[in-house]
Design a protein around this motif. Structure first.
Motif, short mmCIF file in Angstrom:
data_model
loop_
_atom_site.label_atom_id
_atom_site.label_comp_id
_atom_site.label_asym_id
_atom_site.label_seq_id
_atom_site.Cartn_x
_atom_site.Cartn_y
_atom_site.Cartn_z
N THR A 38 11.65 24.98 24.18
CA THR A 38 11.39 23.96 23.18
C THR A 38 9.99 23.40 23.42
O THR A 38 9.68 22.95 24.52
CB THR A 38 12.42 22.82 23.24
OG1 THR A 38 13.72 23.35 22.99
CG2 THR A 38 12.10 21.76 22.19
N TYR A 39 9.17 23.44 22.37
CA TYR A 39 7.80 22.95 22.44
C TYR A 39 7.65 21.74 21.52
O TYR A 39 8.25 21.68 20.45
CB TYR A 39 6.81 24.02 21.98
CG TYR A 39 6.83 25.29 22.78
CD1 TYR A 39 6.00 25.45 23.89
CD2 TYR A 39 7.70 26.34 22.45
CE1 TYR A 39 6.02 26.62 24.64
CE2 TYR A 39 7.71 27.51 23.19
CZ TYR A 39 6.88 27.64 24.29
OH TYR A 39 6.90 28.80 25.02
N ALA A 40 6.83 20.78 21.93
CA ALA A 40 6.45 19.67 21.06
C ALA A 40 4.97 19.80 20.77
O ALA A 40 4.16 20.08 21.67
CB ALA A 40 6.74 18.33 21.75
N ALA A 62 14.25 32.53 18.74
CA ALA A 62 14.77 32.14 20.05
C ALA A 62 14.30 30.75 20.48
O ALA A 62 15.03 30.05 21.18
CB ALA A 62 14.33 33.16 21.11
N ASP A 63 13.10 30.36 20.08
CA ASP A 63 12.51 29.11 20.53
C ASP A 63 12.63 28.02 19.46
O ASP A 63 12.98 28.30 18.31
CB ASP A 63 11.02 29.30 20.85
CG ASP A 63 10.80 30.36 21.92
OD1 ASP A 63 11.65 30.47 22.82
OD2 ASP A 63 9.78 31.06 21.84
N ARG A 64 12.33 26.79 19.88
CA ARG A 64 12.32 25.67 18.94
C ARG A 64 11.00 24.93 19.09
O ARG A 64 10.39 24.92 20.17
CB ARG A 64 13.49 24.72 19.21
CG ARG A 64 14.85 25.35 18.96
CD ARG A 64 15.95 24.37 19.28
NE ARG A 64 15.87 23.19 18.43
CZ ARG A 64 16.40 22.01 18.74
NH1 ARG A 64 17.05 21.85 19.89
NH2 ARG A 64 16.29 20.98 17.92
N VAL A 65 10.59 24.29 18.00
CA VAL A 65 9.34 23.52 18.03
C VAL A 65 9.57 22.17 17.38
O VAL A 65 10.20 22.08 16.32
CB VAL A 65 8.19 24.30 17.36
CG1 VAL A 65 8.50 24.63 15.91
CG2 VAL A 65 6.88 23.53 17.47
N TRP A 66 9.10 21.12 18.04
CA TRP A 66 9.16 19.76 17.52
C TRP A 66 7.78 19.37 17.01
O TRP A 66 6.78 19.54 17.72
CB TRP A 66 9.57 18.78 18.61
CG TRP A 66 10.97 18.90 19.10
CD1 TRP A 66 11.85 19.92 18.90
CD2 TRP A 66 11.65 17.94 19.92
NE1 TRP A 66 13.04 19.67 19.53
CE2 TRP A 66 12.95 18.46 20.17
CE3 TRP A 66 11.30 16.72 20.46
CZ2 TRP A 66 13.89 17.77 20.93
CZ3 TRP A 66 12.24 16.03 21.24
CH2 TRP A 66 13.52 16.55 21.46
N PHE A 67 7.71 18.83 15.81
CA PHE A 67 6.46 18.35 15.23
C PHE A 67 6.51 16.83 15.15
O PHE A 67 7.43 16.26 14.57
CB PHE A 67 6.23 18.95 13.85
CG PHE A 67 5.97 20.43 13.87
CD1 PHE A 67 4.75 20.92 14.26
CD2 PHE A 67 6.97 21.32 13.51
CE1 PHE A 67 4.51 22.29 14.29
CE2 PHE A 67 6.74 22.68 13.52
CZ PHE A 67 5.51 23.18 13.92
N VAL A 102 5.99 25.14 7.94
CA VAL A 102 6.94 24.39 8.76
C VAL A 102 8.31 24.37 8.09
O VAL A 102 9.34 24.54 8.75
CB VAL A 102 6.43 22.97 9.04
CG1 VAL A 102 7.48 22.15 9.77
CG2 VAL A 102 5.14 23.02 9.86
N LYS A 103 8.33 24.19 6.78
CA LYS A 103 9.60 24.22 6.06
C LYS A 103 10.30 25.57 6.25
O LYS A 103 11.53 25.63 6.44
CB LYS A 103 9.38 23.94 4.57
CG LYS A 103 10.64 24.01 3.71
CD LYS A 103 10.32 23.68 2.27
CE LYS A 103 11.57 23.78 1.37
NZ LYS A 103 12.03 25.18 1.26
N SER A 121 14.63 26.19 13.40
CA SER A 121 13.84 26.30 14.63
C SER A 121 12.80 25.19 14.73
O SER A 121 12.17 25.03 15.78
CB SER A 121 13.16 27.67 14.74
OG SER A 121 12.23 27.86 13.69
N ALA A 122 12.61 24.42 13.65
CA ALA A 122 11.66 23.31 13.65
C ALA A 122 12.38 21.98 13.52
O ALA A 122 13.31 21.84 12.72
CB ALA A 122 10.65 23.46 12.52
#
Length: 278
Positions: free
Chosen positions: A3-5, A29-34, A52-53, A58-59
């Motif tokens: 998970t990334y921010a 597989a991964d997730r991202v926080w905005f 992003v939408k 995953s977002a």
């Protein structure tokens, strides 16, 4: 799975794609926080919003002040700014779908000991209280009569929280704290004084301090991911992870892997003349 921010994008699409390539982000597989402010001032707000939408589950996104500015502009409220770069979105064939998706994003997100907000939390708010207040604002943004909320949302008063606040005043404080605030007074009131309220901590308004340094802050039991303050820059402390590193102004776009707090950066060309810290 990681998970990334990622910090404020403000329409900087190319640096985002380069950063995601650099960290080998895999949406399967991964997730991202905005951390909010997906749009405005930069050259490719429409591309950012569509991308992003399209990331789907995953977002994770929280709304920033520029995102709300777009929603207001689309509804005919608020004053356009000469530095806005929103026309492409407002003229897009899919604008209604994009704007509906944007209104459905929260102001606050809590997960696994982390909490994410664009600007900050008032010192008296616990994380649980902030989540409940964010839910109230989200309900108003997604209601059939959401334009009534937009018509009453902007403004800097009341400057302080009271538990008995109701109606538009109550929601306005929530929006201002979570999307606009940088400084608070010793009593916990928000400070939006022109100029100084955007300055770095060593040049802030007299008698004020950064919201996250307020003594006895009730949300200090969570690590809070935030943005909104390019003059503050990157800050990684026990309970604050500040990620606005001025991509729009020729700084860099920053990602942090929340699993181990490893930092990744992508240099950004200057997209606009910095008239202030937004």
């Amino acid at each position: 799975m990681a998970t990334y921010a990622i910090g404020d994008l403000q329409g900087c699409y190319d640096p985002l794609r380069r950063l995601l390539d650099y960290i080998s982000f895999d949406p399967a597989a991964d997730r991202v926080w905005f951390v909010g402010d997906l749009v405005n001032r930069g050259p490719a707000s429409l591309e950012v919003l569509r991308f992003v939408k399209a990331l789907g589950s995953s977002a994770t996104v929280v709304l920033g002040n520029h995102d709300l500015h777009l929603v207001m502009q689309a509804a005919g409220y608020g004053k356009p700014n000469k530095e806005d770069t929103l026309d492409e979105i407002l003229a897009a064939a899919d604008r209604d779908e994009l704007l509906a998706w944007l209104r459905a994003q929260p102001l606050f997100h809590v997960e696994d000991g982390w909490a994410m907000v664009h600007a900050g939390l008032l010192p008296s708010w616990t994380v649980a209280q902030a989540q409940a207040l964010s839910d109230e604002a989200s309900a108003a943004l997604q209601a059939a009569d959401y334009r009534d909320f937009l018509a009453n949302m902007w403004g800097s008063e009341p400057a302080a929280w009271r538990d008995d606040l109701a109606g538009w005043d109550r929601l306005r404080v929530v929006v201002n704290a979570m999307t606009r605030m940088r400084y608070v007074t010793a009593s916990g009131a928000m400070e939006f004084r022109a100029g100084g309220a955007k300055s770095p901590p060593d040049k802030g308004p007299p008698g004020c301090l950064p919201w996250f340094n307020a003594p006895g802050r009730a949300s200090a039991d969570h690590a809070i991911v935030c943005g909104h303050w390019s003059a503050l820059g990157f800050r990684d402390e026990a309970n604050i992870l500040a990620l606005d590193t001025g991509c729009l102004w020729g700084g860099c776009l920053t990602a942090v892997r929340l699993d181990d707090r490893r930092v990744f950066r992508q240099p950004c060309p200057q997209q606009a003349k910095p008239s202030g810290w937004d």
